[in-house]
Design a protein around this motif. Structure first.
Motif, PDB file in Angstrom:
ATOM      1  N   GLY A  40      70.661   5.915  38.202  1.00 36.92           N
ATOM      2  CA  GLY A  40      69.909   7.346  38.713  1.00 36.92           C
ATOM      3  C   GLY A  40      70.461   6.712  41.008  1.00 36.92           C
ATOM      4  O   GLY A  40      69.636   6.112  41.264  1.00 36.92           O
ATOM      5  N   GLY A  42      71.901   8.028  42.569  1.00 32.82           N
ATOM      6  CA  GLY A  42      71.888   8.085  44.949  1.00 32.82           C
ATOM      7  C   GLY A  42      73.275   7.533  45.328  1.00 32.82           C
ATOM      8  O   GLY A  42      74.390   8.015  44.850  1.00 32.82           O
ATOM      9  N   LEU A  60      75.545   5.690  38.021  1.00 30.99           N
ATOM     10  CA  LEU A  60      75.419   6.678  37.614  1.00 30.99           C
ATOM     11  C   LEU A  60      74.257   7.369  37.711  1.00 30.99           C
ATOM     12  O   LEU A  60      73.138   6.968  38.381  1.00 30.99           O
ATOM     13  CB  LEU A  60      75.014   6.594  36.039  1.00 30.99           C
ATOM     14  CG  LEU A  60      75.062   7.345  34.757  1.00 30.99           C
ATOM     15  CD1 LEU A  60      75.080   7.350  33.630  1.00 30.99           C
ATOM     16  CD2 LEU A  60      73.618   8.608  34.992  1.00 30.99           C
ATOM     17  N   ASP A  61      74.965   8.846  37.592  1.00 34.99           N
ATOM     18  CA  ASP A  61      73.673   9.404  38.617  1.00 34.99           C
ATOM     19  C   ASP A  61      74.190  11.271  38.055  1.00 34.99           C
ATOM     20  O   ASP A  61      75.731  11.464  38.382  1.00 34.99           O
ATOM     21  CB  ASP A  61      73.868   9.444  40.175  1.00 34.99           C
ATOM     22  CG  ASP A  61      72.428  10.477  41.067  1.00 34.99           C
ATOM     23  OD1 ASP A  61      72.053   9.463  41.233  1.00 34.99           O
ATOM     24  OD2 ASP A  61      72.822  11.405  41.349  1.00 34.99           O
ATOM     25  N   ALA A  82      76.666  11.347  35.673  1.00 34.53           N
ATOM     26  CA  ALA A  82      76.266  11.930  34.030  1.00 34.53           C
ATOM     27  C   ALA A  82      74.760  12.204  33.908  1.00 34.53           C
ATOM     28  O   ALA A  82      74.210  12.020  34.928  1.00 34.53           O
ATOM     29  CB  ALA A  82      76.546  10.692  33.373  1.00 34.53           C
ATOM     30  N   ASN A  99      66.081   2.902  40.628  1.00 34.04           N
ATOM     31  CA  ASN A  99      64.708   3.410  41.082  1.00 34.04           C
ATOM     32  C   ASN A  99      64.770   4.584  41.926  1.00 34.04           C
ATOM     33  O   ASN A  99      65.522   5.451  42.619  1.00 34.04           O
ATOM     34  CB  ASN A  99      65.431   2.593  42.670  1.00 34.04           C
ATOM     35  CG  ASN A  99      64.201   2.148  44.060  1.00 34.04           C
ATOM     36  OD1 ASN A  99      62.926   2.409  43.805  1.00 34.04           O
ATOM     37  ND2 ASN A  99      64.605   2.660  45.561  1.00 34.04           N
TER      38      ASN A  99
HETATM   39  C1  LIG Z   1      65.937   8.456  45.684  1.00 35.01           C
HETATM   40  S1  LIG Z   1      67.122   9.709  44.950  1.00 35.01           S
HETATM   41  C2  LIG Z   1      67.661   7.310  44.389  1.00 35.01           C
HETATM   42  C3  LIG Z   1      68.490   7.034  45.084  1.00 35.01           C
HETATM   43  C4  LIG Z   1      69.131   5.207  44.357  1.00 35.01           C
HETATM   44  N1  LIG Z   1      68.511   4.826  43.546  1.00 35.01           N
HETATM   45  C5  LIG Z   1      68.712   5.118  45.850  1.00 35.01           C
HETATM   46  O1  LIG Z   1      67.335   3.725  45.447  1.00 35.01           O
HETATM   47  O2  LIG Z   1      68.864   5.003  46.780  1.00 35.01           O
HETATM   48  C6  LIG Z   1      66.488   9.671  43.286  1.00 35.01           C
HETATM   49  C7  LIG Z   1      68.482  10.047  42.485  1.00 35.01           C
HETATM   50  O3  LIG Z   1      68.045  10.238  40.962  1.00 35.01           O
HETATM   51  C8  LIG Z   1      68.938  11.096  40.612  1.00 35.01           C
HETATM   52  N2  LIG Z   1      68.740  11.298  39.473  1.00 35.01           N
HETATM   53  C9  LIG Z   1      67.604  13.327  38.853  1.00 35.01           C
HETATM   54  N3  LIG Z   1      67.915  13.491  37.526  1.00 35.01           N
HETATM   55  C10 LIG Z   1      68.829  12.682  37.320  1.00 35.01           C
HETATM   56  C11 LIG Z   1      69.168  12.921  36.705  1.00 35.01           C
HETATM   57  N4  LIG Z   1      68.420  13.517  35.115  1.00 35.01           N
HETATM   58  N5  LIG Z   1      70.062  11.767  35.589  1.00 35.01           N
HETATM   59  C12 LIG Z   1      70.707  11.003  37.024  1.00 35.01           C
HETATM   60  N6  LIG Z   1      70.159  11.085  38.119  1.00 35.01           N
HETATM   61  C13 LIG Z   1      69.639  11.677  38.412  1.00 35.01           C
HETATM   62  C14 LIG Z   1      69.227  12.481  41.860  1.00 35.01           C
HETATM   63  O4  LIG Z   1      70.641  12.821  41.823  1.00 35.01           O
HETATM   64  C15 LIG Z   1      69.097  10.946  43.135  1.00 35.01           C
HETATM   65  O5  LIG Z   1      70.835  10.753  43.427  1.00 35.01           O
END
Ligand SMILES: C[S@@+](CC[C@H](N)C(=O)[O-])C[C@H]1O[C@@H](n2cnc3c(N)ncnc32)[C@H](O)[C@@H]1O
Length: 263
Positions: A40, A42, A60-61, A82, A99
Motif C-alpha cells: 500500500g 501510495g 505495491l499498491d 496489485a 503504512n
Molecule cells: C493513505 S495511503 C498511504 C500510502 C503510503 N503507504 C504512505 O505512507 O504515503 C493508502 C494507500 O493504500 C492503498 N490501498 C488501499 N487498498 C488497497 C489494496 N486492497 N491493495 C493495495 N493497496 C491498497 C491505496 O491505494 C493508497 O495508496
C-alpha cells in the motif's frame, strides 16, 4: 477495483501521512541487500526512503493513479499495481512494511495470509494503521450528518482493535513481537479549509452517492459539528489513533494447545 485516489492532492496537501510515520523504517531496521515490500505504498515516499537504505525494495499498491505518481516521483524504484488481498511474487521477501494502508482493507485475513505467503520463514512485518477509535470524532459527524440527510452510510474504513488485528495475524501464522496503540492528533495544513480538504482526500466514498449540488451543504454541516471539538489554536485537527504491530512469519508451523497446526 474502483480507484478513488487523487495522487496529486495526496502529494500536495497530505504528505503528513507518510512524514509522521517515517520512523517505521527504523523499527523495520532494514539491512542493505534485503528484499523488502512496501504494501500500500501510495506515491512511494517511504518506498524511496527504504531504497535509500540500500535495500531491494518493491512498492505495491492497488491504485493506478498512486503508482503512476510513485513512478514519476521515483523513476529508479520498483513499483507494481496489485491488490494486497491477493498478490504473489516469485521470490520471498525478508520483510514487509505497511503504512496507513491496511485500514482501507476490511478483508484482513486475506491480507495477512498474502503477506505471510510473501515472506521468508522468520521474515518481519512492521505495520501502522488506524485502530479502533481512529478519527472517532470525524466519523461520528460524518455518520450523523449523512444519515440525518437520508443517505446510505458507505464507510470504507476498517479500524480493528489491537487485539483483533493481532489475532488475525496470528491466525495467518505470524508471531507477534510488539503491539502499540497511541493517539497522534494531526494539525491540518490549511487554517480554514483543513477539514474540508481532509474530507475531500479521504472521505470521498462517503459522498459517492450524494448529488453534487448537495455536497457543499453537508460538508458545511460537518464542519459546524466538528468545530467545537476539532478546531483549536486557529487550526483544524484530525483525531488520529494508530496501531503499530511488529510481527514475524513463523519459522515452523505453529501448534495450538490442541496440537493442531494453525493454517
Ligand atoms: C493513505 S495511503 C498511504 C500510502 C503510503 N503507504 C504512505 O505512507 O504515503 C493508502 C494507500 O493504500 C492503498 N490501498 C488501499 N487498498 C488497497 C489494496 N486492497 N491493495 C493495495 N493497496 C491498497 C491505496 O491505494 C493508497 O495508496
Amino acid at each position: 477495483m474502483a480507484d478513488n485516489w487523487d495522487s496529486s492532492l495526496y502529494d500536495d496537501r497530505h504528505a503528513f501521512v507518510w512524514k509522521t510515520s517515517a520512523d517505521l523504517i527504523d523499527l523495520l531496521a532494514p539491512q542493505p541487500g534485503e528484499r523488502i515490500l512496501d504494501l500500500g505504498c501510495g506515491t512511494g515516499h517511504l518506498t524511496a526512503q527504504l531504497a535509500a537504505r540500500g535495500v531491494e525494495v518493491t512498492g505495491l499498491d492497488s491504485s493506478l493513479s498512486m503508482i503512476a505518481q510513485a513512478r514519476q516521483n521515483y523513476p529508479k524504484v520498483k513499483f507494481t499495481v496489485a491488490d494486497a488481498r491477493d498478490f504473489r511474487f516469485p521470490e520471498p521477501f525478508d520483510a514487509v512494511m505497511s503504512n496507513a494502508a491496511l485500514h482501507w482493507i476490511a478483508e484482513a485475513g486475506l491480507v495477512a495470509t498474502s503477506i505471510a505467503a510473501a515472506l521468508k520463514p522468520g521474515g518481519r512485518l512492521v505495520l501502522e494503521m488506524g485502530v479502533l477509535g481512529n478519527i472517532a470524532i470525524i466519523l461520528e459527524a460524518l455518520e450523523g450528518v449523512l444519515s440525518q440527510a437520508g443517505h446510505k452510510l458507505t464507510n470504507p474504513w476498517y479500524f480493528p482493535s489491537a487485539a483483533e488485528y493481532a489475532t488475525v495475524l496470528e491466525q495467518a501464522g505470524f508471531e507477534i513481537r510488539s503491539v502499540a496503540t497511541f493517539e497522534r492528533w494531526h494539525r491540518l495544513e490549511h487554517p480554514e479549509r483543513g477539514m474540508r480538504e481532509w474530507l475531500e482526500m479521504f472521505a470521498g466514498t462517503w459522498f459517492a452517492e450524494v448529488p453534487l449540488e448537495e455536497r457543499e451543504s453537508l460538508v458545511r454541516e460537518i464542519e459546524i459539528r466538528l468545530r467545537p471539538k476539532l478546531y483549536c489554536d486557529r487550526a483544524w485537527w484530525a483525531d488520529y489513533k494508530r496501531l503499530r504491530v511488529i510481527a514475524s512469519a513463523a519459522r515452523l508451523p505453529l501448534r495450538t494447545q490442541s496440537g493442531i497446526p494453525t493454517p
